[in-house]
Design an enzyme around this catalytic site. Structure first.
Site, PDB file in Angstrom:
ATOM      1  N   ASP A  98       0.860  -1.183   0.000  1.00  0.00           N
ATOM      2  CA  ASP A  98       0.000   0.000   0.000  1.00  0.00           C
ATOM      3  C   ASP A  98       0.896   1.233   0.000  1.00  0.00           C
ATOM      4  O   ASP A  98       1.774   1.371   0.854  1.00  0.00           O
ATOM      5  CB  ASP A  98      -0.883   0.024   1.260  1.00  0.00           C
ATOM      6  CG  ASP A  98      -1.984  -1.025   1.179  1.00  0.00           C
ATOM      7  OD1 ASP A  98      -2.230  -1.549   0.075  1.00  0.00           O
ATOM      8  OD2 ASP A  98      -2.598  -1.317   2.222  1.00  0.00           O
ATOM      9  N   ASP A 155     -13.989  -6.587  -5.802  1.00  0.00           N
ATOM     10  CA  ASP A 155     -14.229  -6.760  -4.369  1.00  0.00           C
ATOM     11  C   ASP A 155     -15.596  -7.412  -4.213  1.00  0.00           C
ATOM     12  O   ASP A 155     -16.605  -6.860  -4.665  1.00  0.00           O
ATOM     13  CB  ASP A 155     -14.212  -5.409  -3.650  1.00  0.00           C
ATOM     14  CG  ASP A 155     -12.815  -4.789  -3.641  1.00  0.00           C
ATOM     15  OD1 ASP A 155     -11.829  -5.543  -3.735  1.00  0.00           O
ATOM     16  OD2 ASP A 155     -12.711  -3.548  -3.562  1.00  0.00           O
TER      17      ASP A 155
END
Lengths: 218, 262
Positions: free
Chosen positions: B11, B130
């Site tokens: 990230d 997702d």
């Protein structure tokens, strides 16, 4: 004075990685689509990603097919990578023409570019093993079965078996590298294959510095 | 044989790698290029940078991260996070990224997948999905809904139906995250993985839920995934990539062992 490896700017996006990888192994490089720079090259890398027909159109618009063929005929060590390998062949079924014929390639090697058959996950993405069929300076110091990084949906099928330098098993074996005299091509991405890929690029650099390494390659 | 891939996910916020739990409690864990090189040395097969900054400054920073990584790390890497145009895809690829991962923008505009694939080839277009399990009502069979905006909003679409459209539009890979499993360390949603992998012929990358080595093996066998994205299991130091690969190898799965140190 000019021992540069020229990376042909065929309009695709990943040239930077190839240039950085070559520099990492100590090569002097130039990325260009300039015909006179290509004509002066001591070694030529011909990369490509994306669509076959679009790439041929770009090459033609840049007037590059002639100079590429002349350099190959002149014996300059030449390495096609991925789509750059495929473009060396007669044609590709990637975009069938209205009359059913294949999109035309550079046709310096006889054979066709074909799509993996249905039933297999496509694109063939990831690290797979390369199995050379004979000794060749491009694979010097690289054991058979070494993993390289692939990402492609089409593969080359040379008309002449002896053009195949290595195969890779993806359900069936396909040609993963070719060699004929000064002309070499790999379906995988050496610039993305970690230490093994850098070794292969270093081997190409050695061939550029000393083309007599290719002696015996017919 | 095609090796199963282990893909660390980093990230990135601005020009730093951060880690946290579901975007909270972010800690700075280092320079992206150094982390990328570290995982490369460990034998990572690819890398994913997820840009979580989602701002103009973040976009410029990620381009710099991409070009510095491409100069130093010679394995494939993917960039995701806020990618919404062919122009930006082109910029990322020119700076040295190998693939981009698109999520919300593809849901809003599925033509972006096709446009990206037409311009740059399917091989560089990853679509991230997702997925959240729907509460079973009358039907006994499982189904999952697609979520957008980092899992915040339901997109009103069935995961399998969207996965098939992604493939038909020219997507090259699917990065599939189970929101139910993500962060739980209790294992992947194997039913979800297997359902998507069975519905498409493009590779599926499993994400969300790995807590122990067995989970990774399950995703690659029962779940039929081609690759696993590893975040928590690596970042919190439980296992190294070498541990993972040695384990998978013992389980009989094809993996590329890290090169011996020179």
């Amino acid at each position: 004075m000019n021992s540069k490896i020229v990376i042909v700017d065929s309009g695709s996006a990943n040239l930077r990685s190839i240039e950085k990888a070559l520099q990492k192994v100590g090569a002097e490089t130039a990325v260009t689509d300039n015909q006179s720079v290509i004509a002066q090259a001591k070694g030529i890398i011909f990369p490509g990603v994306g669509a076959f027909e679009q790439a041929m159109t770009i090459l033609k618009n840049k007037d590059l097919p002639i100079i590429l063929r002349e350099s190959i005929d002149a014996g300059i060590p030449f390495l096609g990578i991925c789509l750059g390998l495929q473009l060396l062949f007669t044609g590709s079924e990637e975009r069938k023409q209205a009359d059913g014929s294949f999109a035309q390639g550079l046709d310096v090697l006889a054979g066709q570019v074909k799509r993996f058959p249905p039933g297999l996950p496509v694109p063939h993405v990831g690290w797979n093993q390369v199995l050379p069929r004979r000794g060749h300076p491009l694979f010097a110091g690289i054991p058979s079965g070494t993993y390289f990084y692939f990402t492609h949906s089409y593969f080359v099928e040379p008309q002449e078996e002896k053009v195949t330098l290595s195969v890779t098993d993806y359900n069936n074996c396909f040609t993963s590298a070719v060699a004929e005299k000064n002309l070499m091509g790999v379906q995988f991405h050496p610039e993305k294959s970690g230490p093994a890929g850098l070794r292969l690029l270093n081997n190409f650099l050695n061939i550029v510095k000393d083309p007599s390494l290719l002696k015996g390659e017919g | 044989m095609l090796a199963k891939r282990i893909i660390p996910c980093l990230d990135v916020l601005g020009s730093r790698v951060v880690k946290g739990t579901r975007f909270l409690d972010l800690q700075d864990v280092g320079d992206p290029v150094e982390r990328a090189a570290y995982y490369d040395r460990q034998g990572a097969d690819e890398l994913v940078f997820l840009d979580i900054s989602a701002s103009v400054e973040g976009r410029n920073a990620i381009l710099d991260v991409v070009s510095r990584t491409a100069d130093a790390v010679f394995i494939p890497f993917t960039v995701g996070g806020g990618i919404d145009s062919v122009q930006f895809i082109g910029k990322l690829l020119q700076n040295g990224a190998d693939k981009v991962s698109i999520n919300t923008a593809a849901l809003k505009n599925p033509d972006l997948i096709k446009a990206g694939a037409d311009h740059f080839g399917s091989q560089c277009i990853v679509v991230a999905i997702d997925a959240r399990r729907r509460k079973a009502e009358r039907s006994s069979s499982s189904c999952w809904e697609v979520y957008s905006h980092g899992g915040r909003y339901p997109a009103g679409r069935d995961v399998i139906e969207w996965a098939v459209q992604v493939q038909e539009s020219g997507g090259g890979e699917i990065l599939l995250t189970s929101m139910d499993s993500d962060g739980t360390l209790s294992g992947y949603d194997l039913e979800l993985l297997s359902a998507v992998a069975g519905a498409v012929s493009i590779p599926v990358i499993a994400s969300g839920g790995a807590g122990k080595l067995e989970h990774l093996a399950e995703a690659l066998t029962v779940g039929r995934a081609h690759a696993v994205l590893a975040a928590s299991i690596l970042h919190f130091g439980a296992y190294t990539i070498a541990d993972i690969k040695q384990y998978l190898k013992r389980r009989g799965l094809p993996v590329r062992m890290p090169p011996a140190p020179a």
